[in-house]
Write a protein that holds these residues in place. Structure first.
Motif, PDB file in Angstrom:
ATOM      1  N   ARG B   5      24.036   5.656  30.216  1.00 44.42           N
ATOM      2  CA  ARG B   5      23.258   4.993  31.137  1.00 44.42           C
ATOM      3  C   ARG B   5      23.874   3.669  31.318  1.00 44.42           C
ATOM      4  N   TYR B  43      21.259   3.492  35.985  1.00 48.31           N
ATOM      5  CA  TYR B  43      21.912   4.230  36.493  1.00 48.31           C
ATOM      6  C   TYR B  43      22.381   5.194  35.454  1.00 48.31           C
ATOM      7  N   PHE B  45      24.616   8.649  34.025  1.00 44.09           N
ATOM      8  CA  PHE B  45      25.526   9.513  34.601  1.00 44.09           C
ATOM      9  C   PHE B  45      25.769  10.503  33.776  1.00 44.09           C
ATOM     10  N   THR B  57      35.283   5.675  31.589  1.00 43.34           N
ATOM     11  CA  THR B  57      34.968   5.956  33.003  1.00 43.34           C
ATOM     12  C   THR B  57      33.785   5.120  33.691  1.00 43.34           C
ATOM     13  N   VAL B  58      32.754   5.197  32.876  1.00 47.76           N
ATOM     14  CA  VAL B  58      31.269   4.762  33.200  1.00 47.76           C
ATOM     15  C   VAL B  58      31.448   3.132  33.207  1.00 47.76           C
ATOM     16  N   GLU B  60      33.915   1.446  33.778  1.00 49.88           N
ATOM     17  CA  GLU B  60      34.830   1.067  34.739  1.00 49.88           C
ATOM     18  C   GLU B  60      33.864   1.021  36.176  1.00 49.88           C
ATOM     19  N   ILE B  61      33.073   2.296  36.248  1.00 46.93           N
ATOM     20  CA  ILE B  61      32.142   2.180  37.330  1.00 46.93           C
ATOM     21  C   ILE B  61      31.177   0.947  37.544  1.00 46.93           C
ATOM     22  N   LYS B  64      33.034  -2.357  38.076  1.00 41.64           N
ATOM     23  CA  LYS B  64      33.671  -2.491  39.443  1.00 41.64           C
ATOM     24  C   LYS B  64      32.735  -2.155  40.729  1.00 41.64           C
ATOM     25  N   ILE B  65      31.758  -1.494  40.315  1.00 41.58           N
ATOM     26  CA  ILE B  65      31.072  -0.920  41.557  1.00 41.58           C
ATOM     27  C   ILE B  65      29.515  -1.373  41.570  1.00 41.58           C
ATOM     28  N   LEU B  66      28.934  -1.135  40.271  1.00 42.94           N
ATOM     29  CA  LEU B  66      27.540  -1.349  40.156  1.00 42.94           C
ATOM     30  C   LEU B  66      27.074  -2.738  39.757  1.00 42.94           C
TER      31      LEU B  66
END
Lengths: 81, 81
Positions: B5, B43, B45, B57-58, B60-61, B64-66
């Motif tokens: 999370r 969020y 995943f 990976t999470v 990084e997400i 970079k994104i959230l």
């Protein structure tokens, strides 16, 4: 002063449009090991009074105002008693 | 399969417009013992692979994104290893 957190999430089986969009876009970006995404919203309240009263007030706010019981559920967590 | 999370919240000192609106409206509705409100977005995943890779990976997400690093910060929690 008590601090209580409310987590509001979708009920199982209810479509979560934001999560679907995120999952689709992560796949486009190459993150193809993600198999499922869910989203939730949290609200943290600092509230005057004793913990029991505070908890009961926040529970009322969560059920009456923050949550749509048709599609969502909520849970409370005491962050600071 | 690991479940991780991401909690995204505003940095201290950054105005949280949703929280301000909620606090104002709670006072109008008579909930005048609430002194502070904060909001956050989560969020979750579910991700293939080993925990260490999944976590990376999470992370990084999330970064970079959230998260918008100018006004937000994030934290990761392993929900299911």
């Amino acid at each position: 002063m008590p601090v209580i957190r409310v987590d509001v999430e979708y009920l199982p089986g209810v479509e979560d449009p934001e999560a679907i969009t995120i999952l689709k876009n992560l796949k486009i970006l190459g993150y193809d090991t993600i198999t499922e995404t869910r989203t939730a919203k949290s609200y943290e309240f600092r509230i005057e009074g004793k913990l029991e009263e505070a908890r009961s007030t926040v529970d009322e706010i969560a059920s009456k105002i923050l949550t749509n019981p048709v599609i969502q559920k909520y849970s409370l967590q005491v962050v600071d008693p």
